[in-house]
Design an enzyme around this catalytic site. Sequence first.
Site, PDB file in Angstrom:
ATOM      1  N   GLU A 146     -11.429   4.142  -1.271  1.00  0.00           N
ATOM      2  CA  GLU A 146     -11.878   4.445   0.099  1.00  0.00           C
ATOM      3  C   GLU A 146     -12.780   5.685   0.151  1.00  0.00           C
ATOM      4  O   GLU A 146     -12.477   6.723  -0.400  1.00  0.00           O
ATOM      5  CB  GLU A 146     -10.676   4.640   1.043  1.00  0.00           C
TER       6      GLU A 146
ATOM      7  N   ASP B  24       0.837  -1.204   0.000  1.00  0.00           N
ATOM      8  CA  ASP B  24       0.000   0.000   0.000  1.00  0.00           C
ATOM      9  C   ASP B  24       0.868   1.250   0.000  1.00  0.00           C
ATOM     10  O   ASP B  24       0.501   2.287   0.534  1.00  0.00           O
ATOM     11  CB  ASP B  24      -0.922  -0.005   1.224  1.00  0.00           C
TER      12      ASP B  24
ATOM     13  N   LYS C  65       3.056   3.433  -5.673  1.00  0.00           N
ATOM     14  CA  LYS C  65       2.482   2.456  -6.620  1.00  0.00           C
ATOM     15  C   LYS C  65       3.528   1.974  -7.626  1.00  0.00           C
ATOM     16  O   LYS C  65       3.471   0.851  -8.098  1.00  0.00           O
ATOM     17  CB  LYS C  65       1.274   3.072  -7.334  1.00  0.00           C
TER      18      LYS C  65
ATOM     19  N   ASP D  36      -3.201  -3.049  -2.503  1.00  0.00           N
ATOM     20  CA  ASP D  36      -4.259  -2.040  -2.544  1.00  0.00           C
ATOM     21  C   ASP D  36      -4.117  -1.216  -3.831  1.00  0.00           C
ATOM     22  O   ASP D  36      -3.043  -1.157  -4.434  1.00  0.00           O
ATOM     23  CB  ASP D  36      -4.158  -1.117  -1.323  1.00  0.00           C
ATOM     24  N   ASN D  37      -5.216  -0.588  -4.255  1.00  0.00           N
ATOM     25  CA  ASN D  37      -5.202   0.428  -5.326  1.00  0.00           C
ATOM     26  C   ASN D  37      -4.829  -0.083  -6.706  1.00  0.00           C
ATOM     27  O   ASN D  37      -4.186   0.638  -7.485  1.00  0.00           O
ATOM     28  CB  ASN D  37      -4.234   1.565  -4.959  1.00  0.00           C
TER      29      ASN D  37
HETATM   30  O1  LIG Z   1      -0.333   6.976  -2.829  1.00  0.00           O
HETATM   31  C1  LIG Z   1      -0.941   6.221  -2.094  1.00  0.00           C
HETATM   32  N1  LIG Z   1      -0.318   5.535  -1.136  1.00  0.00           N
HETATM   33  C2  LIG Z   1       1.137   5.665  -0.965  1.00  0.00           C
HETATM   34  C3  LIG Z   1       1.498   6.893  -0.091  1.00  0.00           C
HETATM   35  C4  LIG Z   1       3.008   7.107   0.012  1.00  0.00           C
HETATM   36  C5  LIG Z   1       3.704   5.848   0.525  1.00  0.00           C
HETATM   37  C6  LIG Z   1       5.137   6.156   0.907  1.00  0.00           C
HETATM   38  N2  LIG Z   1       5.734   4.967   1.518  1.00  0.00           N
HETATM   39  C7  LIG Z   1       5.252   4.351   2.611  1.00  0.00           C
HETATM   40  C8  LIG Z   1       6.079   3.291   2.929  1.00  0.00           C
HETATM   41  C9  LIG Z   1       7.107   3.277   1.975  1.00  0.00           C
HETATM   42  C10 LIG Z   1       8.253   2.446   1.812  1.00  0.00           C
HETATM   43  N3  LIG Z   1       9.095   2.716   0.788  1.00  0.00           N
HETATM   44  C11 LIG Z   1       8.840   3.734  -0.059  1.00  0.00           C
HETATM   45  C12 LIG Z   1       7.734   4.580   0.053  1.00  0.00           C
HETATM   46  C13 LIG Z   1       6.868   4.329   1.095  1.00  0.00           C
HETATM   47  C14 LIG Z   1      -2.423   6.111  -2.238  1.00  0.00           C
HETATM   48  C15 LIG Z   1      -3.100   7.076  -2.989  1.00  0.00           C
HETATM   49  C16 LIG Z   1      -4.502   7.026  -3.124  1.00  0.00           C
HETATM   50  C17 LIG Z   1      -5.224   8.053  -3.912  1.00  0.00           C
HETATM   51  C18 LIG Z   1      -4.843   9.403  -3.827  1.00  0.00           C
HETATM   52  C19 LIG Z   1      -5.516  10.362  -4.552  1.00  0.00           C
HETATM   53  C20 LIG Z   1      -6.590   9.996  -5.374  1.00  0.00           C
HETATM   54  F1  LIG Z   1      -7.242  10.945  -6.069  1.00  0.00           F
HETATM   55  C21 LIG Z   1      -6.963   8.659  -5.473  1.00  0.00           C
HETATM   56  C22 LIG Z   1      -6.266   7.690  -4.746  1.00  0.00           C
HETATM   57  C23 LIG Z   1      -5.243   6.009  -2.494  1.00  0.00           C
HETATM   58  C24 LIG Z   1      -4.559   5.036  -1.755  1.00  0.00           C
HETATM   59  O2  LIG Z   1      -5.239   4.029  -1.151  1.00  0.00           O
HETATM   60  C25 LIG Z   1      -3.157   5.069  -1.632  1.00  0.00           C
HETATM   61  O3  LIG Z   1      -2.552   4.074  -0.913  1.00  0.00           O
HETATM   62 MG   LIG Z   2      -3.927   2.514  -0.555  1.00  0.00          MG
END
Ligand SMILES: O=C(NCCCCCn1ccc2cnccc21)c1cc(-c2ccc(F)cc2)cc(O)c1O
Ligand SMILES: [Mg+2]
Length: 214
Positions: free
Chosen positions: A199, A141, A144, A169-170
């Site tokens: 979500e 999660d 991406k 996820d996603n």
């Molecule tokens: O971007 C998403 N998640 C990732 C967030 C950053 C993770 C950073 N990170 C954490 C551990 C880690 C370890 N290594 C490297 C990097 C690491 C996300 C986005 C949406 C979304 C957003 C806007 C929209 F309009 C529609 C959907 C919905 C989701 O459910 C999501 O999960």
């Molecule tokens: Mg997610």
Amino acid sequence: LALLWHDRLLKAVRKRATRGDPQSVISAIDHFCRHNEWAMNVGDEKGSILDSVVSEVNPEKVLELGTYCGYSTVRIARLLPPGARLITLEFNVDYAAIARQVIAWAGLEDKIQLVEGASEDWIPRMKEHFGIETFDFVFLDHWKDRYLPDTKLMEDCGLLRKGTVLLADNVICPGVPDYLEYVRNSLSYKSCYFKSHLEYTKAEDGLEKSVFLG
Ligand SMILES: O=C(NCCCCCn1ccc2cnccc21)c1cc(-c2ccc(F)cc2)cc(O)c1O
Ligand SMILES: [Mg+2]
């Protein structure tokens, strides 16, 4: 602004949830994200699918990539058998700080190890640093564009065993086309899609469950 949002989320959890009661923490976050401010937790609809997969796998060793505010961490950890361990990676130090407080409020600290840093740096160190041989369940999660390279990295590091379940996820929104193509076409995985919604919205999204065949 992000920090202010996090303070408001924590206040809502402290106000609405009962300390030591994970289900009330989950409900408080869902209520806040649905009625106050949207946030990118896996949410209640996909969260129920996550619950059913975790219950089916009943894992001893869990890796979560992407803690965010700890919502899915609490969802998973509350279902784990005694002695089971969840390692969760978070890159963003502000998110990690919030997640620690959410996890503490749920009373699940003993099952969870929150590590700050990047997946590509920590995946190769799971064995020597955490004494983990292989994972039984992995929840993806995080960024991406890291789902596919990190899955290959976990394979190369020998962290997956016959039967390890990956749940991503996603896979529709924001989408992970390269990862989907890989797990759906690789002879090393048995993959299936759980259709759901992004979500707290009506947009389509879903989870992809992939069993590593060794
Ligand atoms: O971007 C998403 N998640 C990732 C967030 C950053 C993770 C950073 N990170 C954490 C551990 C880690 C370890 N290594 C490297 C990097 C690491 C996300 C986005 C949406 C979304 C957003 C806007 C929209 F309009 C529609 C959907 C919905 C989701 O459910 C999501 O999960
Ligand atoms: Mg997610």
